[in-house]
Design an enzyme around this catalytic site. Structure first.
Site, PDB file in Angstrom:
ATOM      1  N   SER A 105       0.891  -1.160   0.000  1.00  0.00           N
ATOM      2  CA  SER A 105       0.000   0.000   0.000  1.00  0.00           C
ATOM      3  C   SER A 105       0.928   1.209   0.000  1.00  0.00           C
ATOM      4  CB  SER A 105      -0.831  -0.037   1.299  1.00  0.00           C
ATOM      5  OG  SER A 105      -1.338   1.233   1.614  1.00  0.00           O
ATOM      6  N   TYR A 152      -1.890  -1.151  10.538  1.00  0.00           N
ATOM      7  CA  TYR A 152      -1.919  -1.408   9.088  1.00  0.00           C
ATOM      8  C   TYR A 152      -0.670  -0.833   8.435  1.00  0.00           C
ATOM      9  CZ  TYR A 152      -3.557  -1.456   4.233  1.00  0.00           C
ATOM     10  OH  TYR A 152      -3.666  -1.674   2.880  1.00  0.00           O
TER      11      TYR A 152
HETATM   12  N1  LIG Z   1      -8.587  -1.280  -1.647  1.00  0.00           N
HETATM   13  C1  LIG Z   1      -7.560  -0.431  -1.638  1.00  0.00           C
HETATM   14  O1  LIG Z   1      -7.678   0.768  -1.990  1.00  0.00           O
HETATM   15  C2  LIG Z   1      -6.190  -0.919  -1.207  1.00  0.00           C
HETATM   16  C3  LIG Z   1      -5.153   0.026  -1.183  1.00  0.00           C
HETATM   17  C4  LIG Z   1      -3.878  -0.395  -0.818  1.00  0.00           C
HETATM   18  C5  LIG Z   1      -3.652  -1.735  -0.505  1.00  0.00           C
HETATM   19  N2  LIG Z   1      -4.686  -2.630  -0.533  1.00  0.00           N
HETATM   20  C6  LIG Z   1      -4.368  -4.034  -0.211  1.00  0.00           C
HETATM   21  O2  LIG Z   1      -4.953  -4.889  -1.182  1.00  0.00           O
HETATM   22  C7  LIG Z   1      -5.305  -6.145  -0.572  1.00  0.00           C
HETATM   23  C8  LIG Z   1      -6.770  -6.440  -0.845  1.00  0.00           C
HETATM   24  O3  LIG Z   1      -7.526  -5.372  -0.276  1.00  0.00           O
HETATM   25  P1  LIG Z   1      -9.094  -5.186  -0.511  1.00  0.00           P
HETATM   26  O4  LIG Z   1      -9.331  -3.737  -0.571  1.00  0.00           O
HETATM   27  O5  LIG Z   1      -9.587  -6.075  -1.599  1.00  0.00           O
HETATM   28  O6  LIG Z   1      -9.632  -5.724   0.919  1.00  0.00           O
HETATM   29  P2  LIG Z   1     -11.033  -6.378   1.346  1.00  0.00           P
HETATM   30  O7  LIG Z   1     -12.096  -6.003   0.386  1.00  0.00           O
HETATM   31  O8  LIG Z   1     -11.191  -6.011   2.776  1.00  0.00           O
HETATM   32  O9  LIG Z   1     -10.722  -7.952   1.208  1.00  0.00           O
HETATM   33  C9  LIG Z   1      -9.805  -8.526   2.072  1.00  0.00           C
HETATM   34  C10 LIG Z   1      -9.648  -9.996   1.737  1.00  0.00           C
HETATM   35  O10 LIG Z   1      -8.694 -10.567   2.664  1.00  0.00           O
HETATM   36  C11 LIG Z   1      -9.304 -11.683   3.295  1.00  0.00           C
HETATM   37  N3  LIG Z   1      -8.812 -11.880   4.655  1.00  0.00           N
HETATM   38  C12 LIG Z   1      -8.620 -10.938   5.615  1.00  0.00           C
HETATM   39  N4  LIG Z   1      -8.194 -11.523   6.745  1.00  0.00           N
HETATM   40  C13 LIG Z   1      -8.125 -12.857   6.505  1.00  0.00           C
HETATM   41  C14 LIG Z   1      -7.758 -13.987   7.285  1.00  0.00           C
HETATM   42  N5  LIG Z   1      -7.391 -13.876   8.576  1.00  0.00           N
HETATM   43  N6  LIG Z   1      -7.795 -15.207   6.712  1.00  0.00           N
HETATM   44  C15 LIG Z   1      -8.171 -15.353   5.420  1.00  0.00           C
HETATM   45  N7  LIG Z   1      -8.546 -14.322   4.633  1.00  0.00           N
HETATM   46  C16 LIG Z   1      -8.513 -13.093   5.174  1.00  0.00           C
HETATM   47  C17 LIG Z   1     -10.801 -11.362   3.315  1.00  0.00           C
HETATM   48  O11 LIG Z   1     -11.535 -12.530   3.567  1.00  0.00           O
HETATM   49  P3  LIG Z   1     -13.032 -12.478   4.252  1.00  0.00           P
HETATM   50  O12 LIG Z   1     -13.989 -12.128   3.139  1.00  0.00           O
HETATM   51  O13 LIG Z   1     -13.233 -13.854   4.782  1.00  0.00           O
HETATM   52  O14 LIG Z   1     -12.981 -11.434   5.319  1.00  0.00           O
HETATM   53  C18 LIG Z   1     -10.959 -10.795   1.907  1.00  0.00           C
HETATM   54  O15 LIG Z   1     -10.995 -11.837   0.966  1.00  0.00           O
HETATM   55  C19 LIG Z   1      -4.973  -5.998   0.914  1.00  0.00           C
HETATM   56  O16 LIG Z   1      -3.713  -6.585   1.179  1.00  0.00           O
HETATM   57  C20 LIG Z   1      -4.943  -4.500   1.118  1.00  0.00           C
HETATM   58  O17 LIG Z   1      -4.120  -4.132   2.207  1.00  0.00           O
HETATM   59  C21 LIG Z   1      -5.944  -2.249  -0.868  1.00  0.00           C
END
Ligand SMILES: NC(=O)c1ccc[n+]([C@@H]2O[C@H](COP(=O)([O-])OP(=O)(O)OC[C@H]3O[C@@H](n4cnc5c(N)ncnc54)[C@H](OP(=O)(O)O)[C@@H]3O)[C@@H](O)[C@H]2O)c1
Length: 252
Positions: free
Chosen positions: A158, A171
């Protein structure tokens, strides 16, 4: 949606964690459209089966499911066994799943929550890499990227992995550690041909971004399909010279 990237990952064997929703689900869709064979992870068995079934209908025989909490120490072995059993190996590991954790100033840290987020965002990612490393090493030149190193590992970071903003708490710390892991994997295993990079996706419209911005998602945030298509271009072009880099997905 159709992608200009169709076929770009033909035959590649790719594992994606957190493939049930958000960016992970979009990556699964985009990689399938690009011709990849997929090991799709989700925490819950029903969620993993649902995404594998949905993609399997579009790409028969190219999507399998693996379920488990990231903190389960056996998850990596199950994921590796599934890739070996279904596809004979693994070419890329995309460590997408992660948690936002409590948004609080450092002075107010809840240390039990801090430890729990570090276990998911850092410890578990390292364990998954170690468990799949033997397969990633063997991927050399077999399916895609011929003559361009062996397996790829993509650690999801990120902007908060390389700078800090007030109130992002654990985070921010965990994503700095993820970038350390990407560099360390390159330092230790780049010589074996493993290409390890960290990728910052930019702001993508998901539940995590909604929570991080307390519902005030900036207009500049992109839809998950945009992130998926960009990721295909990034992964298809990734070569040994990229090892150890921190890449910004918005450049692809
Ligand atoms: N969205 C953004 O703007 C953004 C920006 C920078 C970085 N990121 C990074 O991109 C990645 C994906 O983010 P996102 O926005 O798609 O997040 P999200 O919508 O919150 O999805 C998170 C995913 O991680 C899974 N997860 C979390 N904890 C877990 C655990 N203990 N065991 C198994 N699965 C787990 C969740 O599963 P469940 O459905 O079971 O909870 C879900 O599939 C992350 O690493 C995040 O830090 C995102």
């Amino acid at each position: 949606m159709s992608f200009a990237t169709d076929g770009a990952l033909a035959g590649a064997r790719i594992a994606v964690t957190g493939a049930n929703r958000g960016i992970g689900r979009a990556l699964a869709d985009a990689f399938a459209s690009a011709g990849a064979r997929l090991v799709l992870h989700a925490r819950e068995p029903a969620a993993a089966a649902a995404v594998a079934d949905a993609l399997g209908a579009k790409a028969p025989g190219r999507a399998i499911a693996v379920a488990g909490d990231l903190r389960d120490p056996e998850l990596g072995a199950r994921l590796a066994d599934a890739a070996l059993g279904a596809f004979g190996g693994l070419d890329a590991l995309v460590l997408n799943a992660g948690q936002l954790g409590p948004m609080q100033p450092l002075a107010d840290t809840d240390f039990a929550a801090f430890r729990a987020v570090m276990e998911v965002n850092v410890d578990a990612q390292a364990r998954l890499f170690v468990a799949t490393l033997p397969l990633l090493r063997e991927s050399r030149g077999k399916v895609i990227w011929e003559g361009r190193g062996s397996g790829r590992v993509i650690w999801m970071t990120s902007g908060l992995g390389h700078f800090a903003l007030p109130g992002y708490g654990v985070y921010c710390v965990s994503k700095h550690a993820v970038e350390g892991l990407a560099k360390l994997a390159h330092a230790d295993h780049g010589g074996d041909g493993i290409v390890s990079v960290a990728v910052a996706p930019g702001m993508v419209r998901t539940e995590m971004l909604t929570a991080a911005t307390r519902g005030d998602v900036p207009d500049s945030a992109v839809d998950v399909e945009v992130a998926g298509a960009r990721f295909v271009r990034l992964l298809a072009g990734l070569g040994p010279d990229d090892g150890g880099k921190i890449l910004d997905l918005t450049n692809f």
